[in-house]
Write a protein that holds these residues in place. Structure first.
Motif, short mmCIF file in Angstrom:
data_model
loop_
_atom_site.label_atom_id
_atom_site.label_comp_id
_atom_site.label_asym_id
_atom_site.label_seq_id
_atom_site.Cartn_x
_atom_site.Cartn_y
_atom_site.Cartn_z
N VAL A 153 0.83 -1.21 0.00
CA VAL A 153 0.00 0.00 0.00
C VAL A 153 0.87 1.26 0.00
CG1 VAL A 153 -1.65 1.36 1.35
CG2 VAL A 153 -1.97 -1.11 1.10
N LEU A 154 1.91 1.27 0.82
CA LEU A 154 2.75 2.46 0.94
C LEU A 154 3.74 2.60 -0.21
CD1 LEU A 154 1.53 2.42 3.82
CD2 LEU A 154 3.77 3.13 4.67
N PHE A 155 4.19 1.48 -0.75
CA PHE A 155 5.18 1.52 -1.83
C PHE A 155 4.72 0.62 -2.98
CE2 PHE A 155 7.24 1.84 2.34
CZ PHE A 155 7.79 3.11 2.26
N PRO A 156 3.59 0.94 -3.59
CA PRO A 156 2.98 0.04 -4.57
C PRO A 156 3.83 -0.23 -5.81
CG PRO A 156 1.94 2.21 -4.64
CD PRO A 156 2.83 2.19 -3.43
N ASN A 157 4.66 0.72 -6.18
CA ASN A 157 5.44 0.56 -7.41
C ASN A 157 6.88 0.13 -7.18
OD1 ASN A 157 3.28 1.34 -9.19
ND2 ASN A 157 3.58 3.45 -8.50
N SER A 158 7.21 -0.20 -5.94
CA SER A 158 8.55 -0.72 -5.65
C SER A 158 8.76 -2.03 -6.38
CB SER A 158 8.73 -0.93 -4.14
OG SER A 158 8.67 0.30 -3.46
N GLN A 159 9.94 -2.21 -6.94
CA GLN A 159 10.26 -3.41 -7.70
C GLN A 159 10.83 -4.48 -6.77
OE1 GLN A 159 9.59 -3.76 -10.95
NE2 GLN A 159 9.02 -1.66 -11.40
N LEU A 160 10.20 -5.65 -6.76
CA LEU A 160 10.65 -6.76 -5.93
C LEU A 160 11.12 -7.90 -6.82
CD1 LEU A 160 7.69 -6.88 -3.36
CD2 LEU A 160 9.85 -5.63 -3.15
N PHE A 161 12.23 -8.51 -6.43
CA PHE A 161 12.72 -9.69 -7.14
C PHE A 161 12.37 -10.91 -6.29
CE2 PHE A 161 15.17 -6.43 -9.22
CZ PHE A 161 15.25 -6.89 -10.54
N ILE A 162 11.48 -11.73 -6.80
CA ILE A 162 10.96 -12.90 -6.08
C ILE A 162 11.49 -14.17 -6.74
CG2 ILE A 162 8.91 -14.06 -5.21
CD1 ILE A 162 9.24 -11.16 -4.23
N ILE A 163 12.22 -14.96 -5.97
CA ILE A 163 12.70 -16.25 -6.47
C ILE A 163 11.50 -17.16 -6.69
CG2 ILE A 163 14.09 -18.29 -5.89
CD1 ILE A 163 15.85 -16.47 -4.20
N PRO A 164 11.38 -17.86 -7.83
CA PRO A 164 12.38 -18.08 -8.87
C PRO A 164 12.19 -17.20 -10.10
CG PRO A 164 10.64 -19.67 -9.14
CD PRO A 164 10.22 -18.76 -8.00
N PHE A 165 11.32 -16.17 -10.01
CA PHE A 165 11.06 -15.35 -11.19
C PHE A 165 12.27 -14.49 -11.54
CE2 PHE A 165 6.94 -15.89 -8.96
CZ PHE A 165 6.31 -16.67 -9.93
N PRO A 166 12.69 -14.49 -12.82
CA PRO A 166 13.90 -13.75 -13.22
C PRO A 166 13.63 -12.30 -13.56
CG PRO A 166 13.08 -15.01 -15.08
CD PRO A 166 12.15 -15.31 -13.92
N PHE A 167 12.47 -11.78 -13.17
CA PHE A 167 12.10 -10.42 -13.50
C PHE A 167 11.47 -9.76 -12.27
CE2 PHE A 167 8.87 -13.44 -14.88
CZ PHE A 167 7.77 -13.04 -14.15
N ILE A 169 8.84 -7.64 -9.90
CA ILE A 169 7.39 -7.55 -9.77
C ILE A 169 7.07 -6.35 -8.88
CG2 ILE A 169 5.28 -8.71 -8.98
CD1 ILE A 169 6.73 -11.35 -9.36
N LYS A 170 6.13 -5.53 -9.29
CA LYS A 170 5.75 -4.39 -8.46
C LYS A 170 5.10 -4.90 -7.18
CE LYS A 170 5.23 -0.80 -11.96
NZ LYS A 170 4.33 0.23 -12.57
N ALA A 171 5.37 -4.20 -6.10
CA ALA A 171 4.89 -4.63 -4.78
C ALA A 171 3.38 -4.81 -4.75
CB ALA A 171 5.32 -3.62 -3.71
N LYS A 172 2.64 -3.92 -5.42
CA LYS A 172 1.17 -4.02 -5.38
C LYS A 172 0.68 -5.30 -6.03
CE LYS A 172 0.72 -1.03 -9.48
NZ LYS A 172 0.17 0.26 -9.99
N TRP A 173 1.30 -5.71 -7.13
CA TRP A 173 0.88 -6.94 -7.81
C TRP A 173 1.30 -8.17 -7.03
CZ3 TRP A 173 -2.72 -5.18 -10.36
CH2 TRP A 173 -2.62 -4.08 -11.19
N PHE A 174 2.45 -8.08 -6.38
CA PHE A 174 2.91 -9.19 -5.55
C PHE A 174 1.95 -9.43 -4.40
CE2 PHE A 174 5.34 -10.35 -1.67
CZ PHE A 174 5.64 -11.66 -2.02
#
Length: 225
Positions: A153-167, A169-174
């Motif tokens: 909610v506070l950082f919706p567009n922060s980029q997160l790297f989630i194993i095992p995805f090689p790309f 993901i924005k925090a809101k979608w995660f």
């Protein structure tokens, strides 16, 4: 020469650091007591169903500081999430607000878990009912999911790297994806699935309630975050 600020503990805000330390110490106590004295702290401090003879009101608070004593992965991944996301929330909110949020979402998760168990007990056969009534819930996952919700909610567009995805993901979608996944698993209620999926969702639910309440209150008094 003081190297405190450069240490692992030195870079963590107070509440985040203490949550990790307390959970680590309690897990170690669980592990040692279970193997050396056959004492399972979960039986006393884990969250029992409200209709169980073993239920105590304080378990709604204590259960979130206990984890599976048979495996370190349960406590490790929960505390890793607190480390990754909790420290940012504490820096933004301050220690008092972050601690309140952590405790309320954890207790709220326990309440939702009890509600779901109560509803399920009404529809099952006696054998399954016995298993549910005597079940024990432990873990900080409800509060952790509350933390994930708040970060999204506070950082919706922060980029997160989630194993095992090689790309990234924005925090809101995660957060949205994780929440929907927990809902699907909870509704499926598969045999042998011992994860309290609705407790996780409960942490998120109480988390959004708290955030909306704080936003309304802060706007009223001219404070924003």
């Amino acid at each position: 020469m003081d190297n405190t600020r450069n240490s692992f503990a030195g870079v963590l805000p107070t509440v985040t650091k203490n949550i990790i330390i307390i959970n680590g110490i309690i897990w170690l106590a669980q592990f040692v007591l279970l193997r050396r004295a056959d004492i399972d702290l979960s039986q006393q401090f884990g969250l029992h169903f409200v209709a169980s003879d073993h239920f105590r009101i304080y378990q709604l608070a204590t259960y979130m500081f206990l984890h599976d004593p048979h495996s370190i992965s349960h406590v490790f991944f929960n505390m890793f999430a607190v480390f990754m996301f909790g420290r940012t929330l504490e820096q933004v909110w301050g220690s008092k607000r972050f601690l309140s949020y952590y405790l309320v979402t954890g207790i709220g998760a326990g309440l939702i878990q009890m509600l779901v168990l109560f509803l399920r007990v009404q529809t099952v056969v006696p054998v399954e009912m016995f298993s549910m009534v005597n079940s024990v819930t432990v873990g900080a996952s409800g509060a952790v999911f509350g933390i994930l919700l708040a970060f999204g909610v506070l950082f919706p567009n922060s980029q997160l790297f989630i194993i095992p995805f090689p790309f990234p993901i924005k925090a809101k979608w995660f957060v949205i994806g994780y929440g929907l996944l927990e809902l699907a698993f909870g509704v499926a209620n598969r045999t042998g699935d011992n994860v309290a999926h609705f407790a996780h969702l409960g942490g998120m639910l109480f988390g959004i309630f708290m955030i909306l309440y704080w936003k309304k209150k802060d706007r009223k008094y001219g404070r924003f975050y």
